[in-house]
Design a protein around this motif. Structure first.
Motif, PDB file in Angstrom:
ATOM      1  N   GLY A 122       0.824  -1.200   0.000  1.00 29.72           N
ATOM      2  CA  GLY A 122       0.000   0.000   0.000  1.00 29.72           C
ATOM      3  C   GLY A 122       0.860   1.252   0.000  1.00 29.72           C
ATOM      4  N   PHE A 123       0.262   2.378  -0.384  1.00 30.72           N
ATOM      5  CA  PHE A 123       1.035   3.614  -0.420  1.00 30.72           C
ATOM      6  C   PHE A 123       1.321   4.137   0.981  1.00 30.72           C
ATOM      7  CE2 PHE A 123       2.235   7.912  -1.691  1.00 30.72           C
ATOM      8  CZ  PHE A 123       3.111   7.597  -2.721  1.00 30.72           C
ATOM      9  N   GLY A 124       0.555   3.701   1.968  1.00 31.46           N
ATOM     10  CA  GLY A 124       0.863   4.065   3.352  1.00 31.46           C
ATOM     11  C   GLY A 124       2.222   3.533   3.767  1.00 31.46           C
ATOM     12  N   ASP A 125       2.571   2.339   3.280  1.00 34.04           N
ATOM     13  CA  ASP A 125       3.889   1.774   3.569  1.00 34.04           C
ATOM     14  C   ASP A 125       4.989   2.632   2.958  1.00 34.04           C
ATOM     15  OD1 ASP A 125       2.707  -0.406   4.907  1.00 34.04           O
ATOM     16  OD2 ASP A 125       2.490  -1.514   3.030  1.00 34.04           O
ATOM     17  N   VAL A 126       4.745   3.141   1.760  1.00 35.70           N
ATOM     18  CA  VAL A 126       5.723   4.011   1.092  1.00 35.70           C
ATOM     19  C   VAL A 126       5.934   5.276   1.918  1.00 35.70           C
ATOM     20  CG1 VAL A 126       6.206   5.346  -0.993  1.00 35.70           C
ATOM     21  CG2 VAL A 126       5.107   3.097  -1.186  1.00 35.70           C
ATOM     22  N   LYS A 127       4.845   5.867   2.370  1.00 34.24           N
ATOM     23  CA  LYS A 127       4.951   7.094   3.159  1.00 34.24           C
ATOM     24  C   LYS A 127       5.649   6.839   4.495  1.00 34.24           C
ATOM     25  CE  LYS A 127       0.560   7.709   2.324  1.00 34.24           C
ATOM     26  NZ  LYS A 127      -0.825   8.186   2.324  1.00 34.24           N
ATOM     27  N   LEU A 128       5.341   5.728   5.125  1.00 31.46           N
ATOM     28  CA  LEU A 128       5.987   5.389   6.390  1.00 31.46           C
ATOM     29  C   LEU A 128       7.477   5.139   6.193  1.00 31.46           C
ATOM     30  CD1 LEU A 128       5.876   4.721   9.417  1.00 31.46           C
ATOM     31  CD2 LEU A 128       5.225   2.385   8.774  1.00 31.46           C
ATOM     32  N   ALA A 129       7.865   4.595   5.056  1.00 37.87           N
ATOM     33  CA  ALA A 129       9.274   4.299   4.792  1.00 37.87           C
ATOM     34  C   ALA A 129      10.135   5.550   4.891  1.00 37.87           C
ATOM     35  CB  ALA A 129       9.427   3.657   3.418  1.00 37.87           C
ATOM     36  N   GLY A 130       9.629   6.678   4.430  1.00 40.97           N
ATOM     37  CA  GLY A 130      10.396   7.916   4.523  1.00 40.97           C
ATOM     38  C   GLY A 130      10.670   8.317   5.959  1.00 40.97           C
ATOM     39  N   VAL A 131       9.676   8.160   6.810  1.00 40.69           N
ATOM     40  CA  VAL A 131       9.853   8.498   8.233  1.00 40.69           C
ATOM     41  C   VAL A 131      10.889   7.570   8.864  1.00 40.69           C
ATOM     42  CG1 VAL A 131       8.724   8.633  10.492  1.00 40.69           C
ATOM     43  CG2 VAL A 131       7.510   9.395   8.448  1.00 40.69           C
ATOM     44  N   LEU A 132      10.763   6.278   8.579  1.00 40.64           N
ATOM     45  CA  LEU A 132      11.717   5.323   9.140  1.00 40.64           C
ATOM     46  C   LEU A 132      13.120   5.582   8.610  1.00 40.64           C
ATOM     47  CD1 LEU A 132       9.569   2.069   9.065  1.00 40.64           C
ATOM     48  CD2 LEU A 132       9.866   3.730  10.913  1.00 40.64           C
ATOM     49  N   GLY A 133      13.212   6.017   7.363  1.00 44.60           N
ATOM     50  CA  GLY A 133      14.504   6.359   6.791  1.00 44.60           C
ATOM     51  C   GLY A 133      15.170   7.527   7.501  1.00 44.60           C
ATOM     52  N   LEU A 134      14.371   8.466   8.004  1.00 42.60           N
ATOM     53  CA  LEU A 134      14.934   9.565   8.783  1.00 42.60           C
ATOM     54  C   LEU A 134      15.631   9.033  10.035  1.00 42.60           C
ATOM     55  CD1 LEU A 134      12.003  12.169   8.672  1.00 42.60           C
ATOM     56  CD2 LEU A 134      14.094  12.200   7.307  1.00 42.60           C
ATOM     57  N   TYR A 135      14.924   8.164  10.754  1.00 42.62           N
ATOM     58  CA  TYR A 135      15.491   7.599  11.979  1.00 42.62           C
ATOM     59  C   TYR A 135      16.725   6.752  11.681  1.00 42.62           C
ATOM     60  CZ  TYR A 135      11.687   9.004  15.053  1.00 42.62           C
ATOM     61  OH  TYR A 135      10.820   9.737  15.815  1.00 42.62           O
ATOM     62  N   LEU A 136      16.608   5.870  10.704  1.00 43.12           N
ATOM     63  CA  LEU A 136      17.717   4.985  10.396  1.00 43.12           C
ATOM     64  C   LEU A 136      18.879   5.758   9.773  1.00 43.12           C
ATOM     65  CD1 LEU A 136      15.647   1.958   9.092  1.00 43.12           C
ATOM     66  CD2 LEU A 136      16.788   2.183  11.308  1.00 43.12           C
ATOM     67  N   GLY A 137      18.568   6.770   8.966  1.00 48.05           N
ATOM     68  CA  GLY A 137      19.610   7.595   8.366  1.00 48.05           C
ATOM     69  C   GLY A 137      20.408   8.360   9.403  1.00 48.05           C
ATOM     70  N   TYR A 138      19.784   8.696  10.516  1.00 47.70           N
ATOM     71  CA  TYR A 138      20.506   9.365  11.605  1.00 47.70           C
ATOM     72  C   TYR A 138      21.643   8.483  12.103  1.00 47.70           C
ATOM     73  CZ  TYR A 138      21.698  11.382  16.083  1.00 47.70           C
ATOM     74  OH  TYR A 138      22.390  11.910  17.134  1.00 47.70           O
ATOM     75  N   LEU A 139      21.404   7.197  12.134  1.00 51.94           N
ATOM     76  CA  LEU A 139      22.402   6.270  12.657  1.00 51.94           C
ATOM     77  C   LEU A 139      23.422   5.845  11.616  1.00 51.94           C
ATOM     78  CD1 LEU A 139      20.008   4.151  14.852  1.00 51.94           C
ATOM     79  CD2 LEU A 139      21.712   5.804  15.630  1.00 51.94           C
ATOM     80  N   GLY A 140      23.064   5.869  10.341  1.00 52.34           N
ATOM     81  CA  GLY A 140      24.013   5.511   9.288  1.00 52.34           C
ATOM     82  C   GLY A 140      23.416   4.551   8.283  1.00 52.34           C
ATOM     83  N   TRP A 141      24.143   4.356   7.201  1.00 51.81           N
ATOM     84  CA  TRP A 141      23.636   3.522   6.095  1.00 51.81           C
ATOM     85  C   TRP A 141      23.479   2.061   6.474  1.00 51.81           C
ATOM     86  CZ3 TRP A 141      21.102   5.817   2.579  1.00 51.81           C
ATOM     87  CH2 TRP A 141      21.415   7.126   2.225  1.00 51.81           C
TER      88      TRP A 141
END
Length: 193
Positions: A122-141
């Motif tokens: 679903g597109f909700g998963d796509v939108k949530l992925a960006g938020v999770l990427g912010l958190y995970l990106g803070y810690l590194g690739w």
């Protein structure tokens, strides 16, 4: 994330409190979205969209506070700056850009998955992925990749369990948001920052 909080406690109190607030917000957001997605197969925009702003401000603020505290401690090769955490959020040498890049890359990855096979996500998963990427990106690739892998691993194992228990078929839909959140949480907690 726990280790990063411990590092920040001794070096940058503003960064510590901003990151702690981001973690608390993540836990609340994850609990709410998990319950809603399991019950209704829906990740509501009224929760996901504000999460971009809240997580972005808190995580970028933490990364900037780390950069300021390291910069104000004097010579980076001596004193307390040696033991200062790097903020974990640099991309192309620019502090804090890793947060934005993590969100963008993860959103794009899930968007491509949605384009390739629309019934699969679903597109909700796509939108949530960006938020999770912010958190995970803070810690590194490494965290971005591990969190994404863990989400698909957890979702796949759950699906196998559903099939083995004959509670569903290959055509059954499962809410993927909880597995995305669990994968991100596992990467944040299990991997060293």
């Amino acid at each position: 994330m726990i280790r990063r909080l411990g590092e920040l406690w001794g070096t940058s109190f503003p960064a510590f409190w901003l990151l702690l607030a981001a973690c608390v917000y993540f836990a609340i957001m994850a609990a709410r979205l998990t319950v809603i997605d399991v019950r209704h197969h829906l990740l509501p925009n009224r929760i996901v969209f504000p999460s971009y702003a809240i997580a972005g401000v808190l995580l970028l603020g933490a990364a900037i506070a780390v950069a300021v505290s390291v910069g104000s401690s004097g010579n980076p090769s001596g004193g307390s700056a040696v033991n200062a955490p790097d903020g974990g959020a640099s991309f192309l040498g620019v502090p804090a850009l890793g947060i934005v890049a993590g969100g963008a890359v993860l959103w794009l990855f899930y968007f491509v998955l949605r384009l390739v096979y629309p019934p699969g996500m679903g597109f909700g998963d796509v939108k949530l992925a960006g938020v999770l990427g912010l958190y995970l990106g803070y810690l590194g690739w490494a965290h971005v990749f591990a969190g994404t892998f863990a989400a698909f691993l957890f979702g796949g194992l759950w699906s196998l369990g559903v099939l083995a228990a004959r509670r569903g078929t290959l055509k059954s839909s499962i809410p993927f948001g909880p597995f995305m959140l669990a994968g991100a949480a596992a990467a944040m907690l299990a991997l060293p920052a």
